[in-house]
Design an enzyme around this catalytic site. Structure first.
Site, PDB file in Angstrom:
ATOM      1  N   ASP A  83      10.310  67.935  31.562  1.00  0.00           N
ATOM      2  CA  ASP A  83      10.632  67.740  32.975  1.00  0.00           C
ATOM      3  C   ASP A  83      11.656  68.742  33.479  1.00  0.00           C
ATOM      4  O   ASP A  83      12.249  69.496  32.711  1.00  0.00           O
ATOM      5  CB  ASP A  83      11.098  66.293  33.231  1.00  0.00           C
ATOM      6  CG  ASP A  83      12.057  65.764  32.162  1.00  0.00           C
ATOM      7  OD1 ASP A  83      12.690  66.598  31.486  1.00  0.00           O
ATOM      8  OD2 ASP A  83      12.169  64.542  32.020  1.00  0.00           O
ATOM      9  N   ASN A 154      16.019  52.757  32.274  1.00  0.00           N
ATOM     10  CA  ASN A 154      15.017  51.955  32.977  1.00  0.00           C
ATOM     11  C   ASN A 154      13.643  52.056  32.303  1.00  0.00           C
ATOM     12  O   ASN A 154      12.642  51.646  32.861  1.00  0.00           O
ATOM     13  CB  ASN A 154      14.911  52.393  34.445  1.00  0.00           C
ATOM     14  CG  ASN A 154      14.479  53.848  34.578  1.00  0.00           C
ATOM     15  OD1 ASN A 154      14.202  54.512  33.580  1.00  0.00           O
ATOM     16  ND2 ASN A 154      14.407  54.347  35.792  1.00  0.00           N
ATOM     17  N   HIS A 156      12.094  54.902  31.514  1.00  0.00           N
ATOM     18  CA  HIS A 156      11.266  56.069  31.864  1.00  0.00           C
ATOM     19  C   HIS A 156      11.053  57.001  30.666  1.00  0.00           C
ATOM     20  O   HIS A 156      11.880  57.080  29.765  1.00  0.00           O
ATOM     21  CB  HIS A 156      11.806  56.828  33.083  1.00  0.00           C
ATOM     22  CG  HIS A 156      13.045  57.639  32.897  1.00  0.00           C
ATOM     23  ND1 HIS A 156      13.968  57.833  33.894  1.00  0.00           N
ATOM     24  CD2 HIS A 156      13.532  58.321  31.827  1.00  0.00           C
ATOM     25  CE1 HIS A 156      14.941  58.603  33.457  1.00  0.00           C
ATOM     26  NE2 HIS A 156      14.707  58.911  32.199  1.00  0.00           N
ATOM     27  N   GLU A 161       8.814  57.430  36.130  1.00  0.00           N
ATOM     28  CA  GLU A 161       9.671  56.292  36.452  1.00  0.00           C
ATOM     29  C   GLU A 161       8.853  54.994  36.503  1.00  0.00           C
ATOM     30  O   GLU A 161       7.625  55.038  36.621  1.00  0.00           O
ATOM     31  CB  GLU A 161      10.320  56.531  37.821  1.00  0.00           C
ATOM     32  CG  GLU A 161      11.214  57.774  37.883  1.00  0.00           C
ATOM     33  CD  GLU A 161      12.582  57.570  37.218  1.00  0.00           C
ATOM     34  OE1 GLU A 161      12.716  56.716  36.313  1.00  0.00           O
ATOM     35  OE2 GLU A 161      13.529  58.273  37.611  1.00  0.00           O
TER      36      GLU A 161
HETATM   37  C1  GLP Z   1      16.625  62.006  31.462  1.00  0.00           C
HETATM   38  C2  GLP Z   1      15.402  62.889  31.136  1.00  0.00           C
HETATM   39  C3  GLP Z   1      14.558  62.297  30.056  1.00  0.00           C
HETATM   40  C4  GLP Z   1      15.492  61.814  28.972  1.00  0.00           C
HETATM   41  C5  GLP Z   1      16.237  60.612  29.459  1.00  0.00           C
HETATM   42  C6  GLP Z   1      17.350  60.151  28.544  1.00  0.00           C
HETATM   43  O1  GLP Z   1      16.685  61.650  32.785  1.00  0.00           O
HETATM   44  N1  GLP Z   1      14.561  63.185  32.236  1.00  0.00           N
HETATM   45  O2  GLP Z   1      13.611  63.243  29.599  1.00  0.00           O
HETATM   46  O3  GLP Z   1      14.767  61.469  27.837  1.00  0.00           O
HETATM   47  O4  GLP Z   1      16.692  60.768  30.784  1.00  0.00           O
HETATM   48  O5  GLP Z   1      18.474  60.974  28.616  1.00  0.00           O
HETATM   49  P1  GLP Z   1      19.652  60.912  27.552  1.00  0.00           P
HETATM   50  O6  GLP Z   1      19.077  61.431  26.288  1.00  0.00           O
HETATM   51  O7  GLP Z   1      20.727  61.823  28.091  1.00  0.00           O
HETATM   52  O8  GLP Z   1      20.075  59.500  27.462  1.00  0.00           O
END
Ligand code: GLP
Length: 269
Positions: A83, A154, A156, A161
């Protein structure tokens, strides 16, 4: 290789629980470097789906170390990131392109035209084609061999989402532009010096693209991820919890999580 302290099969997925995030990341890095080395031995390209966020950082550090110290070569590797915020410049230090450059791309011998991150600068009118093109590139490469995934609080995956779509429609979602969920915006605020500066949109690899990978490694660490992990692994399959959509392909999914992220599932099983 660090051994999990507990290993469960939940809804068909292999769930490995480690004492620490570091051990889980070591296992993930080992799987990736082994796939790269096997590919090189067989003269085959290896196509990786990569994730950003705090969770996979130690994996990239380990791969860079493997490259420097053991000569792990990325010559036969292509990467596709999950992403990117939209709009955002790739030069913006908060972009996922910058994240990847800093943590991996700049430190290994991966050719620039093989390190793909969705482009946060494409014009509005070209966004749809850009997503379609990204999916086509992955298909043309023969599909993703390994997809690394984190999970949002959440539920995702990538920036797919929660939604009220039917499961049938959710698992067909392609790479596309999405609106970010309020919880995602609030979680990203620390990286953008406040919620007001967080982009409201993002480009994300589609659920269909993710599920088509030949192997999926999901990582989650810390107490704050425990509810999303439990809802993904123990709850019904629903687009309200995108992580639960992984059940539709569970025989190729491995969860590498620490004890804190596993706390809710360990109370249930
Ligand atoms: C972000 C990214 C995801 C990621 C997730 C968790 O928003 N878009 O690809 O896996 O949230 O992030 P983190 O590893 O910092 O908890």
């Amino acid at each position: 290789m660090p051994k999990p302290i507990r290993r469960l099969t939940l809804a068909g997925a292999d769930v490995k629980i480690y004492t620490s995030a570091a051990s889980a990341c070591e296992e993930a890095a080992h799987s990736i470097s082994a796939a790269i080395e096997d590919g090189a031995r067989l003269g085959k390209k290896v196509v990786l789906g990569l994730a950003t966020g705090a969770t996979p950082e130690p994996i990239y550090a380990r791969l860079v170390e493997d490259h420097r110290e053991r000569g792990l070569s990325f010559e036969n590797v292509s990467t596709y990131n999950l992403d990117e915020y939209y709009p955002i410049s790739p030069l913006d230090p908060r972009s996922y392109r910058s994240y990847m450059e800093q943590r991996l791309f700049a430190h290994v011998n991966l050719a620039p035209n093989r390190a793909h991150v969705l482009d946060g600068t494409v014009p509005d009118s070209f966004v749809k084609q850009h997503g379609e093109q990204f999916d086509r590139w992955i298909l043309d490469e023969g599909g993703l061999d390994i997809q690394l995934l984190g999970i949002g609080r959440n539920g995702h995956i990538g920036f797919n989402e929660p939604s009220n779509l039917s499961v049938d429609r959710a698992v067909e979602l392609p790479t596309r532009l999405v609106d970010l969920h309020p919880m995602t915006i609030s979680d990203a605020a620390k990286d953008f010096d406040g919620e007001e500066s967080v982009p409201r949109h993002a480009l994300t690899m589609g659920v269909a693209t993710i599920l088509a990978a030949r192997s999926i490694l999901v990582l989650a660490f810390g107490e704050r991820k425990a509810p999303a992990v439990a809802r993904s692994l123990l709850g019904p399959i629903t687009a309200e919890v995108p992580g639960s959509l992984l059940h539709t392909v569970s025989n190729k999914v491995t969860w590498l999580i620490d004890q804190a992220a596993a706390s809710e599932i360990l109370r249930e099983v």
